[in-house]
Design a protein around this motif. Structure first.
Motif, PDB file in Angstrom:
ATOM      1  N   LEU A   2      54.451  52.608   7.357  1.00 21.58           N
ATOM      2  CA  LEU A   2      54.774  54.025   7.411  1.00 21.58           C
ATOM      3  C   LEU A   2      53.763  54.832   8.208  1.00 21.58           C
ATOM      4  O   LEU A   2      54.089  55.902   8.706  1.00 21.58           O
ATOM      5  N   ALA A 115      61.882  61.809   9.312  1.00 24.29           N
ATOM      6  CA  ALA A 115      61.185  60.533   9.134  1.00 24.29           C
ATOM      7  C   ALA A 115      59.954  60.706   8.256  1.00 24.29           C
ATOM      8  O   ALA A 115      59.665  59.883   7.382  1.00 24.29           O
ATOM      9  N   GLU A 118      60.968  61.196   4.600  1.00 25.54           N
ATOM     10  CA  GLU A 118      61.417  59.912   4.053  1.00 25.54           C
ATOM     11  C   GLU A 118      60.233  58.965   3.834  1.00 25.54           C
ATOM     12  O   GLU A 118      60.174  58.259   2.835  1.00 25.54           O
ATOM     13  N   ALA A 119      59.284  58.970   4.761  1.00 24.99           N
ATOM     14  CA  ALA A 119      58.104  58.110   4.612  1.00 24.99           C
ATOM     15  C   ALA A 119      57.309  58.490   3.373  1.00 24.99           C
ATOM     16  O   ALA A 119      56.905  57.626   2.585  1.00 24.99           O
ATOM     17  N   CYS A 122      59.258  57.532   0.275  1.00 22.91           N
ATOM     18  CA  CYS A 122      59.162  56.083   0.105  1.00 22.91           C
ATOM     19  C   CYS A 122      57.824  55.715  -0.536  1.00 22.91           C
ATOM     20  O   CYS A 122      57.763  54.924  -1.481  1.00 22.91           O
ATOM     21  N   GLU A 148      64.740  54.544   1.116  1.00 20.02           N
ATOM     22  CA  GLU A 148      63.959  55.564   1.842  1.00 20.02           C
ATOM     23  C   GLU A 148      63.289  54.949   3.067  1.00 20.02           C
ATOM     24  O   GLU A 148      63.213  55.585   4.124  1.00 20.02           O
ATOM     25  N   TYR A 152      63.730  56.245   6.855  1.00 19.85           N
ATOM     26  CA  TYR A 152      62.566  56.518   7.719  1.00 19.85           C
ATOM     27  C   TYR A 152      62.729  55.798   9.061  1.00 19.85           C
ATOM     28  O   TYR A 152      62.580  56.401  10.124  1.00 19.85           O
TER      29      TYR A 152
END
Length: 194
Positions: A2, A115, A118-119, A122, A148, A152
């Protein structure tokens, strides 16, 4: 994978466990907002058929996640509370408000913002899955973490593919640096990004 510059302190889960109903409500609205964001990308960038198709899939999946979290709330004998402001996301959005930009730059920023969210989600789901005492919630967050991570990857891949003429890697590093300064102020509330 990530690339996040600052990890969540696992002790954040102690705060979450003190008020699980609160984080479930916050989480439900995060899923709803993620679905709305995917729809907004469709509305604002319909000229990219592959992007539109994938955003439809993500919007549907995020609404399914909303439904799953809502069912958890009901199963716990609670009701969905009122929507909470997501100060973390609002802070991130300040980073992309730059006037007089090319349409492709706006698209890249929207995709990188998605992104980033979502990162972080996650990463938070991983911390929850590894540290929460409730076995059912641990599995639930483990499963969502995988989803997730896929979201991402989708957002960052589209930014790279569609960002013709934009230094996407440089911009992503700027996002990562900025996010690290933002997230350093969070981690003391029973919120997904709090």
């Amino acid at each position: 994978m990530l690339g996040l510059k600052l990890s969540t302190d696992p002790r954040w889960v102690n705060i979450v466990e003190s008020n699980i109903d609160e984080i479930l409500t916050d989480h439900a609205y995060c899923e709803q907002k993620a679905a709305s964001n995917a729809i907004s990308i469709i509305v604002n960038h319909p000229e990219y058929p592959e992007l539109v198709s994938k955003m439809v899939d993500i919007a549907r999946e995020e609404l399914e996640h909303f439904q799953m979290v809502h069912q958890l709330i009901i199963d716990r004998g609670q009701v969905l509370g009122r929507e909470r402001k997501d100060n973390y996301v609002n802070e991130l959005m300040k980073f992309i408000k730059i006037p007089f930009r090319l349409r492709v730059e706006v698209l890249v920023d929207r995709l990188l913002l998605a992104a980033m969210i979502e990162a972080r989600s996650c990463e938070r789901f991983r911390v929850l899955s590894e540290n929460i005492k409730d076995v059912k919630l641990a599995k639930f967050y483990r499963d969502l973490m995988i989803s997730e991570a896929d979201h991402y990857t989708t957002f960052i891949t589209f930014a790279r593919e569609l960002g013709i003429g934009v230094d996407v890697e440089k911009r992503w590093q700027e996002f990562l640096d900025y996010e690290a300064t933002v997230i350093s102020s969070y981690g003391s509330e029973e919120k997904i990004h709090g």
